[in-house]
Design a protein around this motif. Structure first.
Motif, PDB file in Angstrom:
ATOM      1  N   GLU A   1      47.109 107.758  32.477  1.00  0.00           N
ATOM      2  CA  GLU A   1      45.921 107.750  33.333  1.00  0.00           C
ATOM      3  C   GLU A   1      44.666 108.073  32.531  1.00  0.00           C
ATOM      4  OE1 GLU A   1      44.105 110.454  36.977  1.00  0.00           O
ATOM      5  OE2 GLU A   1      46.262 110.478  36.578  1.00  0.00           O
ATOM      6  N   LEU A   2      43.639 107.240  32.680  1.00  0.00           N
ATOM      7  CA  LEU A   2      42.344 107.497  32.049  1.00  0.00           C
ATOM      8  C   LEU A   2      41.365 108.031  33.090  1.00  0.00           C
ATOM      9  CD1 LEU A   2      41.760 104.347  29.793  1.00  0.00           C
ATOM     10  CD2 LEU A   2      42.470 106.616  29.062  1.00  0.00           C
ATOM     11  N   SER A   3      40.506 108.958  32.676  1.00  0.00           N
ATOM     12  CA  SER A   3      39.464 109.425  33.590  1.00  0.00           C
ATOM     13  C   SER A   3      38.488 108.289  33.867  1.00  0.00           C
ATOM     14  CB  SER A   3      38.728 110.632  33.003  1.00  0.00           C
ATOM     15  OG  SER A   3      38.075 110.291  31.801  1.00  0.00           O
ATOM     16  N   ASP A   4      37.764 108.413  34.947  1.00  0.00           N
ATOM     17  CA  ASP A   4      36.910 107.318  35.417  1.00  0.00           C
ATOM     18  C   ASP A   4      35.576 107.333  34.681  1.00  0.00           C
ATOM     19  OD1 ASP A   4      35.915 105.204  36.840  1.00  0.00           O
ATOM     20  OD2 ASP A   4      35.378 106.391  38.610  1.00  0.00           O
ATOM     21  N   GLU A   5      35.588 106.927  33.424  1.00  0.00           N
ATOM     22  CA  GLU A   5      34.364 106.870  32.625  1.00  0.00           C
ATOM     23  C   GLU A   5      34.404 105.595  31.793  1.00  0.00           C
ATOM     24  OE1 GLU A   5      31.476 109.837  30.133  1.00  0.00           O
ATOM     25  OE2 GLU A   5      32.911 110.501  31.631  1.00  0.00           O
ATOM     26  N   GLN A   6      33.451 104.690  32.044  1.00  0.00           N
ATOM     27  CA  GLN A   6      33.460 103.387  31.395  1.00  0.00           C
ATOM     28  C   GLN A   6      33.451 103.512  29.878  1.00  0.00           C
ATOM     29  OE1 GLN A   6      33.596  99.364  30.687  1.00  0.00           O
ATOM     30  NE2 GLN A   6      34.101 100.516  32.540  1.00  0.00           N
ATOM     31  N   ALA A   7      32.729 104.503  29.352  1.00  0.00           N
ATOM     32  CA  ALA A   7      32.679 104.689  27.901  1.00  0.00           C
ATOM     33  C   ALA A   7      34.064 104.956  27.331  1.00  0.00           C
ATOM     34  CB  ALA A   7      31.734 105.850  27.560  1.00  0.00           C
ATOM     35  N   LEU A   8      34.886 105.733  28.042  1.00  0.00           N
ATOM     36  CA  LEU A   8      36.239 106.015  27.570  1.00  0.00           C
ATOM     37  C   LEU A   8      37.072 104.743  27.537  1.00  0.00           C
ATOM     38  CD1 LEU A   8      38.628 107.784  26.799  1.00  0.00           C
ATOM     39  CD2 LEU A   8      38.917 108.338  29.225  1.00  0.00           C
ATOM     40  N   HIS A   9      36.951 103.897  28.548  1.00  0.00           N
ATOM     41  CA  HIS A   9      37.728 102.652  28.586  1.00  0.00           C
ATOM     42  C   HIS A   9      37.353 101.745  27.408  1.00  0.00           C
ATOM     43  CE1 HIS A   9      39.749 102.972  32.588  1.00  0.00           C
ATOM     44  NE2 HIS A   9      38.828 103.928  32.722  1.00  0.00           N
ATOM     45  N   ARG A  10      36.074 101.718  27.050  1.00  0.00           N
ATOM     46  CA  ARG A  10      35.650 100.887  25.919  1.00  0.00           C
ATOM     47  C   ARG A  10      36.160 101.468  24.596  1.00  0.00           C
ATOM     48  NH1 ARG A  10      29.985  97.917  27.593  1.00  0.00           N
ATOM     49  NH2 ARG A  10      30.475  97.805  29.810  1.00  0.00           N
ATOM     50  N   CYS A  11      36.146 102.788  24.466  1.00  0.00           N
ATOM     51  CA  CYS A  11      36.670 103.416  23.251  1.00  0.00           C
ATOM     52  C   CYS A  11      38.182 103.227  23.159  1.00  0.00           C
ATOM     53  CB  CYS A  11      36.323 104.900  23.238  1.00  0.00           C
ATOM     54  SG  CYS A  11      34.565 105.253  22.995  1.00  0.00           S
ATOM     55  N   ALA A  12      38.877 103.295  24.294  1.00  0.00           N
ATOM     56  CA  ALA A  12      40.330 103.127  24.302  1.00  0.00           C
ATOM     57  C   ALA A  12      40.724 101.721  23.858  1.00  0.00           C
ATOM     58  CB  ALA A  12      40.882 103.419  25.698  1.00  0.00           C
ATOM     59  N   LEU A  13      40.001 100.710  24.323  1.00  0.00           N
ATOM     60  CA  LEU A  13      40.308  99.340  23.908  1.00  0.00           C
ATOM     61  C   LEU A  13      39.910  99.096  22.459  1.00  0.00           C
ATOM     62  CD1 LEU A  13      39.464  97.315  27.124  1.00  0.00           C
ATOM     63  CD2 LEU A  13      41.712  97.775  26.132  1.00  0.00           C
ATOM     64  N   THR A  14      38.891  99.785  21.994  1.00  0.00           N
ATOM     65  CA  THR A  14      38.550  99.729  20.573  1.00  0.00           C
ATOM     66  C   THR A  14      39.717 100.249  19.742  1.00  0.00           C
ATOM     67  OG1 THR A  14      36.175  99.962  20.975  1.00  0.00           O
ATOM     68  CG2 THR A  14      36.986 100.660  18.824  1.00  0.00           C
ATOM     69  N   PHE A  15      40.291 101.373  20.155  1.00  0.00           N
ATOM     70  CA  PHE A  15      41.475 101.936  19.501  1.00  0.00           C
ATOM     71  C   PHE A  15      42.616 100.920  19.498  1.00  0.00           C
ATOM     72  CE2 PHE A  15      45.615 103.882  20.175  1.00  0.00           C
ATOM     73  CZ  PHE A  15      45.728 104.775  19.127  1.00  0.00           C
ATOM     74  N   ALA A  16      42.863 100.286  20.652  1.00  0.00           N
ATOM     75  CA  ALA A  16      44.010  99.384  20.800  1.00  0.00           C
ATOM     76  C   ALA A  16      43.838  98.077  20.038  1.00  0.00           C
ATOM     77  CB  ALA A  16      44.238  99.088  22.283  1.00  0.00           C
ATOM     78  N   SER A  17      42.596  97.679  19.760  1.00  0.00           N
ATOM     79  CA  SER A  17      42.349  96.346  19.198  1.00  0.00           C
ATOM     80  C   SER A  17      42.748  96.209  17.739  1.00  0.00           C
ATOM     81  CB  SER A  17      40.863  95.990  19.347  1.00  0.00           C
ATOM     82  OG  SER A  17      40.051  96.833  18.541  1.00  0.00           O
ATOM     83  N   ASP A  18      43.089  97.312  17.072  1.00  0.00           N
ATOM     84  CA  ASP A  18      43.311  97.266  15.618  1.00  0.00           C
ATOM     85  C   ASP A  18      44.787  97.162  15.241  1.00  0.00           C
ATOM     86  OD1 ASP A  18      42.307  97.360  12.926  1.00  0.00           O
ATOM     87  OD2 ASP A  18      43.002  99.426  12.787  1.00  0.00           O
TER      88      ASP A  18
END
Length: 467
Positions: A360-377
């Motif tokens: 579960e991710l907290s409801d913060e758009q910035a976190l979702h963008r950072c999480a996908l940045t992490f996953a993209s590599d």
């Protein structure tokens, strides 16, 4: 006698004029108080939240903290020349300048707000370092001054458990959120760590460096300005057993855009740099590439299942096995490799897979963008190796750079389709480009990366004698 009458009339008129003047001043004050009251009414909650997002001290807080602070701040008005706080007093709490100017006088060693000079203006603050203690300076209004005050008893709102969530962390929080959590040290300086359960390949995983650096940059910008693009470079491999210091430089702050530069350091040496641009949401022209048709993510096996069954899925068997050897436990990202319609496509420099954050991710758009940045590599940079791999081949693959453009809001804990192509391998480098779509078919991100790709050839040296 007549002169006495004239004198008494003069005094009477003078007193009358004084009364009128006093009444006029009182009326003026009432009108001023009424205007200030009206000003207070006009400072609505949304305006306060937006204002709080521009204060450098508060930008490292989660947006949920800013919303809570907006409910507790109180408006204070000061006339020009009036003391806001006196030296030796405790004051009311943290003062945030909404409008006007002030100056401080006293000990030059005391840091007031985020400036070393003594003049304060809108978005500056004072009282944070002296919460609960006496002021070592006088703060005086240089003009009509309006401050928002967060009282001492509410100062706990400035110290949430996480940079992503103002509430208590619980067991269901995604591992990615823990990986991307940073410790604020000072304004614009953060510490990051590599958790024991975080992915690593003998050094800090590149996705972690990018995600944490982007998180550090994000926590120095108003949450109303989400990141829309960044460009980054890997300089030196990071050590997993050493903390990483992220230093953020505020390159630009405009009305609609902001720019940040981040340097990640270990042992005083820069190992990674990132430049990111942020923008307030804005309507405009729209078009996009179409999402390719693939089967639903639930129809494919996860990389853990492929690893356990020693299957390579859509990858050449020797390519898949190389990654299977590095996968242990449950990854923070659920990845489902899409089977190609033609077996020969396994050797083409392309790949499609579904991914989403586990937990579960907290409801913060910035976190979702950072999480996908992490996953993209994860697979990204080495896709250009697929046409060139042979059995028993040993490869050195290192990410050189990584760039992302965010087109629309993203939700990292929902399934997203990652479509990757590698149009070029040349000069020891391979270029990969990617597009990420949500299940509605909307293009949410575009990604590029160049990686260093070298074949590690065996040495032909004769073995040395042991004696």
């Amino acid at each position: 006698m007549q002169n006495c009458i004239k004198g008494s009339r003069f005094v009477h008129n003078l007193n009358k004029n004084l009364v009128f003047r006093v009444l006029a001043v009182e009326n003026l004050k009432k009108r001023s108080d009424l205007r200030l009251s009206m000003d207070c009414e006009r400072i609505d909650r949304e305006a306060v939240i937006e204002f709080l997002g521009e204060v450098s001290l508060l930008q490292r807080l989660p947006s949920s903290s800013l919303k809570k602070i907006a409910d507790f701040v109180q408006v204070r008005y000061f006339d020009s020349g009036q003391h806001v706080v006196h030296k030796g007093e405790k004051g009311e709490g943290l003062y945030l300048i909404w409008d006007g100017k002030a100056c401080s006088s006293g000990s030059p060693e005391v840091l007031v707000g985020n400036h070393s000079d003594i003049q304060l203006k809108q978005y500056d603050y004072f009282g944070y370092c002296t919460t609960g203690s006496d002021y070592e300076v006088n703060v005086i209004a240089l003009s009509k001054l309006i401050c928002l005050v967060l009282r001492h008893e509410n100062s706990h709102l400035l110290h949430p458990k996480s940079i992503w969530n103002a509430d208590e962390m619980h067991e269901g929080i995604a591992l990615v959120q823990h990986i991307l959590s940073l410790e604020p040290q000072e304004v614009d300086i953060f510490h990051g760590h590599t958790l024991p359960e975080a992915p690593s390949f003998g050094h800090v995983f590149g996705g972690q460096l990018i995600g944490q650096a982007l998180a550090a940059a994000t926590k120095t910008v108003s949450y109303l300005k989400p990141v829309h693009s960044f460009h980054s470079y890997f300089l030196v491999a990071g050590e997993t057993n050493a903390p990483i210091i992220y230093e953020v430089y505020r390159a630009n702050d405009g009305q609609n855009f902001a720019t940040r530069q981040v340097a990640a350091k270990q042992h005083g040496k820069i190992i990674f740099i990132l430049v990111a641009s942020f923008q307030k949401d804005e309507a405009g022209f729209e078009h996009q590439d179409l999402m390719p048709h693939v089967d639903a993510p639930e129809t494919f096996k996860s990389i853990e299942e492929l690893s356990e069954s020693h299957e390579s899925g859509p990858l050449p068997v020797f390519y898949g096995n190389a990654f299977s050897e590095k996968i242990s436990g449950i990854w923070p990202i659920d990845i489902r490799l899409c089977e190609p319609s033609n077996p020969e496509e396994r050797y083409k420099p392309s790949l499609k897979y579904w991914l989403k954050v586990r937990g579960e991710l907290s409801d913060e758009q910035a976190l979702h963008r950072c999480a996908l940045t992490f996953a993209s590599d994860f697979f990204f940079g080495s896709i250009s190796l697929k046409p060139h791999l042979r059995k028993e081949m040993k490869i050195l693959a290192l990410s050189l750079d990584h760039s992302i453009w965010f087109h629309r809001p993203v939700k990292a804990d929902d399934w997203l389709l990652f479509v990757i192509e590698a149009p070029s391998s040349c000069g020891g480098r391979g270029l990969s480009t990617g597009r990420m779509f949500n299940q509605k078919g909307e293009l949410v991100m575009s990604i590029t990366q160049e990686a260093l790709l070298r074949e590690v050839k065996p040495t032909n040296r004769a073995p040395r004698a042991k004696m």
